[in-house]
Design a protein around this motif. Structure first.
Motif, PDB file in Angstrom:
ATOM      1  N   UNK A 242     -72.781 -25.155 -89.373  1.00 62.31           N
ATOM      2  CA  UNK A 242     -71.427 -25.138 -88.701  1.00 62.31           C
ATOM      3  C   UNK A 242     -71.308 -23.883 -87.799  1.00 62.31           C
ATOM      4  N   UNK A 243     -71.576 -22.746 -88.186  1.00 58.05           N
ATOM      5  CA  UNK A 243     -71.236 -21.690 -87.294  1.00 58.05           C
ATOM      6  C   UNK A 243     -72.068 -21.719 -86.060  1.00 58.05           C
ATOM      7  N   UNK A 244     -73.309 -22.144 -86.146  1.00 50.13           N
ATOM      8  CA  UNK A 244     -74.113 -22.340 -84.972  1.00 50.13           C
ATOM      9  C   UNK A 244     -73.434 -23.295 -83.820  1.00 50.13           C
ATOM     10  N   UNK A 245     -72.940 -24.341 -84.575  1.00 52.19           N
ATOM     11  CA  UNK A 245     -72.235 -25.339 -83.691  1.00 52.19           C
ATOM     12  C   UNK A 245     -70.949 -24.741 -83.050  1.00 52.19           C
ATOM     13  N   UNK A 246     -70.255 -24.045 -83.722  1.00 51.35           N
ATOM     14  CA  UNK A 246     -69.049 -23.674 -83.230  1.00 51.35           C
ATOM     15  C   UNK A 246     -69.322 -22.574 -82.097  1.00 51.35           C
ATOM     16  N   UNK A 247     -70.303 -21.939 -82.256  1.00 46.76           N
ATOM     17  CA  UNK A 247     -70.950 -20.754 -81.216  1.00 46.76           C
ATOM     18  C   UNK A 247     -71.430 -21.527 -79.877  1.00 46.76           C
ATOM     19  N   UNK A 248     -71.912 -22.371 -80.102  1.00 46.51           N
ATOM     20  CA  UNK A 248     -72.467 -23.188 -78.965  1.00 46.51           C
ATOM     21  C   UNK A 248     -71.515 -24.015 -78.278  1.00 46.51           C
ATOM     22  N   UNK A 249     -70.635 -24.438 -79.072  1.00 48.42           N
ATOM     23  CA  UNK A 249     -69.413 -24.962 -78.277  1.00 48.42           C
ATOM     24  C   UNK A 249     -68.534 -24.452 -77.585  1.00 48.42           C
ATOM     25  N   UNK A 250     -68.217 -23.098 -78.004  1.00 46.95           N
ATOM     26  CA  UNK A 250     -67.288 -21.825 -77.532  1.00 46.95           C
ATOM     27  C   UNK A 250     -68.083 -21.615 -76.253  1.00 46.95           C
ATOM     28  N   UNK A 251     -69.344 -21.302 -76.283  1.00 50.73           N
ATOM     29  CA  UNK A 251     -69.883 -20.853 -74.974  1.00 50.73           C
ATOM     30  C   UNK A 251     -69.972 -21.708 -73.971  1.00 50.73           C
ATOM     31  N   UNK A 252     -70.171 -23.268 -74.229  1.00 49.20           N
ATOM     32  CA  UNK A 252     -70.197 -24.151 -73.267  1.00 49.20           C
ATOM     33  C   UNK A 252     -68.870 -24.178 -72.693  1.00 49.20           C
ATOM     34  N   UNK A 253     -67.766 -23.945 -73.486  1.00 51.83           N
ATOM     35  CA  UNK A 253     -66.424 -24.125 -72.856  1.00 51.83           C
ATOM     36  C   UNK A 253     -66.378 -23.077 -71.854  1.00 51.83           C
ATOM     37  N   UNK A 254     -66.723 -21.597 -72.288  1.00 48.96           N
ATOM     38  CA  UNK A 254     -66.422 -20.429 -71.459  1.00 48.96           C
ATOM     39  C   UNK A 254     -67.264 -20.863 -69.965  1.00 48.96           C
ATOM     40  N   UNK A 255     -68.403 -21.473 -70.053  1.00 48.15           N
ATOM     41  CA  UNK A 255     -69.056 -21.588 -68.891  1.00 48.15           C
ATOM     42  C   UNK A 255     -68.994 -22.999 -68.044  1.00 48.15           C
ATOM     43  N   UNK A 256     -67.992 -23.613 -68.721  1.00 45.58           N
ATOM     44  CA  UNK A 256     -67.994 -25.138 -68.115  1.00 45.58           C
ATOM     45  C   UNK A 256     -66.983 -24.845 -66.661  1.00 45.58           C
ATOM     46  N   UNK A 257     -67.439 -25.308 -65.539  1.00 50.17           N
ATOM     47  CA  UNK A 257     -66.534 -25.197 -64.177  1.00 50.17           C
ATOM     48  C   UNK A 257     -65.413 -26.078 -64.230  1.00 50.17           C
ATOM     49  N   UNK A 258     -64.214 -25.746 -64.441  1.00 55.88           N
ATOM     50  CA  UNK A 258     -63.051 -26.770 -64.747  1.00 55.88           C
ATOM     51  C   UNK A 258     -61.814 -26.248 -63.793  1.00 55.88           C
ATOM     52  N   UNK A 259     -61.650 -26.741 -62.741  1.00 53.48           N
ATOM     53  CA  UNK A 259     -60.479 -26.181 -61.668  1.00 53.48           C
ATOM     54  C   UNK A 259     -59.524 -27.401 -61.254  1.00 53.48           C
ATOM     55  N   UNK A 260     -58.602 -26.939 -60.862  1.00 52.16           N
ATOM     56  CA  UNK A 260     -57.787 -28.039 -60.206  1.00 52.16           C
ATOM     57  C   UNK A 260     -56.591 -28.409 -61.002  1.00 52.16           C
ATOM     58  N   UNK A 261     -56.793 -28.422 -62.390  1.00 53.28           N
ATOM     59  CA  UNK A 261     -55.537 -28.873 -63.436  1.00 53.28           C
ATOM     60  C   UNK A 261     -55.570 -27.632 -64.348  1.00 53.28           C
ATOM     61  N   UNK A 262     -54.230 -27.638 -64.990  1.00 54.13           N
ATOM     62  CA  UNK A 262     -54.431 -26.895 -66.207  1.00 54.13           C
ATOM     63  C   UNK A 262     -54.819 -27.845 -67.363  1.00 54.13           C
ATOM     64  N   UNK A 263     -55.440 -27.096 -67.992  1.00 51.37           N
ATOM     65  CA  UNK A 263     -56.113 -27.875 -69.288  1.00 51.37           C
ATOM     66  C   UNK A 263     -55.684 -27.163 -70.563  1.00 51.37           C
ATOM     67  N   UNK A 264     -56.440 -27.486 -71.703  1.00 55.60           N
ATOM     68  CA  UNK A 264     -56.183 -26.915 -73.036  1.00 55.60           C
ATOM     69  C   UNK A 264     -57.405 -26.323 -73.357  1.00 55.60           C
ATOM     70  N   UNK A 265     -58.348 -25.886 -72.453  1.00 59.88           N
ATOM     71  CA  UNK A 265     -59.503 -25.100 -72.448  1.00 59.88           C
ATOM     72  C   UNK A 265     -59.406 -23.816 -73.541  1.00 59.88           C
ATOM     73  N   UNK A 266     -58.506 -23.101 -72.945  1.00 60.05           N
ATOM     74  CA  UNK A 266     -58.285 -21.759 -73.569  1.00 60.05           C
ATOM     75  C   UNK A 266     -57.788 -22.022 -74.905  1.00 60.05           C
ATOM     76  N   UNK A 267     -56.896 -22.813 -75.323  1.00 56.01           N
ATOM     77  CA  UNK A 267     -56.392 -23.349 -76.672  1.00 56.01           C
ATOM     78  C   UNK A 267     -57.602 -23.496 -77.445  1.00 56.01           C
ATOM     79  N   UNK A 268     -58.599 -24.334 -76.702  1.00 54.72           N
ATOM     80  CA  UNK A 268     -59.641 -24.814 -77.967  1.00 54.72           C
ATOM     81  C   UNK A 268     -60.484 -23.503 -77.942  1.00 54.72           C
ATOM     82  N   UNK A 269     -60.867 -22.719 -77.303  1.00 55.45           N
ATOM     83  CA  UNK A 269     -61.369 -21.741 -77.295  1.00 55.45           C
ATOM     84  C   UNK A 269     -60.831 -20.636 -78.479  1.00 55.45           C
TER      85      UNK A 269
END
Length: 646
Positions: A390-417
């Motif tokens: 579980x810890x490895x999956x959480x870490x990989x997911x947070x890193x992927x969200x950090x590196x996702x290019x996501x622009x143009x609309x406000x999203x809940x990405x920061x909440x998810x992180x």
């Protein structure tokens, strides 16, 4: 043998089903509304059929049009996805009557579980524990209560009632929302257990008597009773509780002779045990007679394709031996186009960039350049990470969200992180009220002040460099260069409604700043050095926007113009539409006196209702909104002159 499948749905689930169909050599057919004509799922289908209109009631909920599209396009089967017509027994019957294969459970099973009230009766008869309260006889000690739509899902038609005095009003509100969302205003009441866990069991059954119990998932992180984070297996369950869940799910499947993919949902509550300790006890919630949004986490830990299994069952073939597992751990987050810090207000417009890094699974409704409209659900994608634990999956997911290019609309990405970094979540101590409890922390800025300042500086330097490239002769000399500069140049931007500023100087050697050493600055890339650490920033510049992605996160910046057009100034006291929406009702008249908090206008966007209330005591001096009207984001709905102004 199924040769051509029409998906009676849209967005990411349509793309998900198409992906499996392509792998199996099955032709694909899309249906689409006018608003979705340019959507990725339409382009990816082999052929597409237009459903005239935009609203779901005119398009994706029109079973007759969907069946006609299947027949005209040569499809021999219909996959309903989730939502819309996926749990409509009459539609399933109509599909079969048209000579098409229905990729789902029997209409009888859908009927049995389609009514949550009837489903609870069946489960009680099968010995599965249920929760139930009669609102007519509810006592003060029974509160808080939860009002739920019998035919509903996704949090619509659901209300938490804290006091007996509020029950009648909330029952009426839930009935109205359920009638609007599902065409059925029937509701029921059960005890509200805010610290219970939401755990579900994935089942798959064929017509030959085989039933697969495919483990469990935890879906306790929810906003407005809608899931935000899901994972498999559910963490922290005792072997006894897990066995009870799986047994109850198997009994529920047998009780309705279920066929196909389904999910049995439970609340797991901590209650006093017979030995005086605390034990985990599951209570039946409902059975979803379709594929769930969160099915990818089960697929990852069991190493199977649930859509392929659905097709196997629909063709009348045997499932065979169940897959072994679960192995490892999988966590999924739902990316929504919404502002979590602004009461979850949905966001619409053009998604300028959407790029998820490799190493995780992304089931998305969008791509760079997609338009997110107000007609449908605000979920734009699911991002799923698998790990050995579980810890490895959480870490990989947070890193992927950090590196996702996501622009143009406000999203809940920061909440998810924020969720993925929370110590309670990481420890597996989750429950359905955790998000409301931790919302302040989870919506706090992800970036530090220093990190944000460097991102803004990168935007200013890139824009300055772009301005200098307009002249080939002076392309190596930064714009605003002076032999004897008197003070730094500045550029101002707004970020999430807040104004920020970056200062820099232009010398013959290039651009410089007191904030960081400028290693290099180009219109699309800026490299800064701070205390010996080099940081690279990718920049995209448009006519009225600048997007920056850096090592710590991203920002969407809007340049502040030097001069403001008087026509853009909004009168004081104006109530503005927070998003493109339909006006459901107008509760006041021009000239009427109102109190702070009074309802002025009710809007509907992305299948949710939003109340625009009076911000102060005053008088409605202007009223422009009318029921049934379509309004754009920022449109003036009404103007209220406060008592102080008067």
């Amino acid at each position: 043998m199924i040769r051509s499948v029409l998906v009676a749905n849209r967005g990411e689930i349509a793309r998900r089903v198409f992906r499996t169909c392509r792998e199996l050599g099955i032709r694909t057919v899309a249906v689409h509304s006018d608003a979705d004509a340019e959507a990725p799922f339409v382009a990816e289908a082999d052929v597409a059929v237009r459903l005239p209109g935009n609203a779901a009631t005119d398009t994706y909920l029109r079973g007759d049009l969907v069946i006609a599209a299947a027949l005209s396009s040569g499809a021999d089967a219909i996959h309903p996805g989730y939502g819309f017509l996926s749990e409509n027994a009459d539609f399933a019957r109509q599909v079969a009557a048209a000579g098409l294969t229905w990729i789902g459970p029997t209409p009888e099973s859908i009927d049995a579980m389609g009514s949550k009230i009837r489903a609870k009766e069946l489960m009680a008869a099968a010995g599965v524990p249920i929760l139930d309260v009669d609102p007519a006889t509810a006592k003060a000690t029974d509160f808080p209560l939860l009002v739920k739509a019998s035919a509903g899902g996704g949090g619509r038609g659901m209300r938490v009632v804290e006091r007996p005095a509020d029950l009648e009003r909330e029952l009426a509100a839930a009935k109205a929302e359920a009638e609007s969302a599902f065409g059925d205003g029937t509701v029921f009441v059960e005890p509200y257990l805010p610290t219970a866990r939401h755990v579900e069991v994935q089942v798959m059954a064929d017509t030959h008597g085989t039933i697969w119990i495919l483990g469990d998932r935890d879906c306790s992180i929810q906003r407005r009773h809608q899931k935000v984070v899901e994972e498999a297996p559910a963490p922290g369950l005792s072997d006894l509780t897990r066995e009870a869940l799986h047994t109850a799910a198997r009994n529920a499947t047998k009780a309705v002779d279920y066929v196909g993919a389904g999910t049995v949902e439970f609340l797991v509550a901590s209650v006093p045990g017979q030995d005086g300790g605390i034990e985990q006890r599951p209570f039946f919630l409902e059975m979803n007679t379709r594929l769930q949004v969160e099915h990818p986490v089960t697929e990852q830990v069991f190493g199977l394709d649930l859509v392929a299994a659905q097709l196997t069952v629909a063709e009348g073939r045997e499932l065979g031996a169940p897959p072994t597992g679960p192995v490892g751990h999988s966590v999924e987050v739902r990316l929504y186009a919404e502002d979590a810090a602004d009461d979850w207000s949905p966001q619409t417009g053009v998604l300028r960039a959407f790029e998820v890094p490799e190493g995780v699974r992304s089931d998305s409704a969008v791509e760079s350049g997609s338009v997110v409209s107000h007609f449908y659900d605000p979920m734009i994608a699911k991002v799923v990470a698998f790990g050995d634990d579980r810890h490895q999956a959480i870490r990989k997911l947070d890193d992927a969200l950090r590196r996702t290019r996501l622009h143009g609309l406000v999203t809940n990405r920061d909440l998810l992180r924020g969720v993925l970094a929370d110590e309670e979540f990481v420890a597996g101590r989750v429950h359905t009220a955790l998000l409301p409890e931790r919302i302040a922390a989870w919506t706090a800025p992800v970036l530090t002040t220093e990190q944000r300042e460097r991102i803004v500086l990168a935007a200013a330097l890139a824009q300055a460099r772009l301005a200098s490239t307009t002249s080939p002769t002076l392309s190596r000399i930064p714009t605003a260069f002076r032999n004897v500069p008197s003070q730094p140049r500045t550029r101002r931007y707004t970020v999430a409604g807040e104004e920020v500023e970056a200062a820099y100087t232009a010398t013959v050697r290039g651009l410089a700043s007191e904030l960081a050493q400028v290693v290099s600055a180009e219109p699309h890339r800026v490299v800064l050095e701070v205390d010996g650490v080099t940081e690279s920033y990718d920049v995209a510049i448009g006519d009225d926007w600048v997007d920056v992605d850096g090592p710590h996160g991203s920002l969407d910046l809007v340049p502040v113009p030097t001069f403001v057009d008087p026509a853009d100034v909004v009168a004081e006291g104006s109530l503005l539409a927070p998003m493109p929406a339909s006006v459901m009702s107008v509760a006041v008249e021009q000239g009427q006196s109102v109190s702070k908090g009074d309802t002025i206008v009710v809007l509907e966007a992305m299948k949710m209702q939003h109340t625009i209330a009076a911000p102060v005591d005053g008088v409605v001096t202007e009223l422009t909104a009318t029921a049934g009207q379509q309004v754009e984001s920022g449109a003036v709905l009404a103007v209220i002159e406060s008592e102080e102004q008067a």
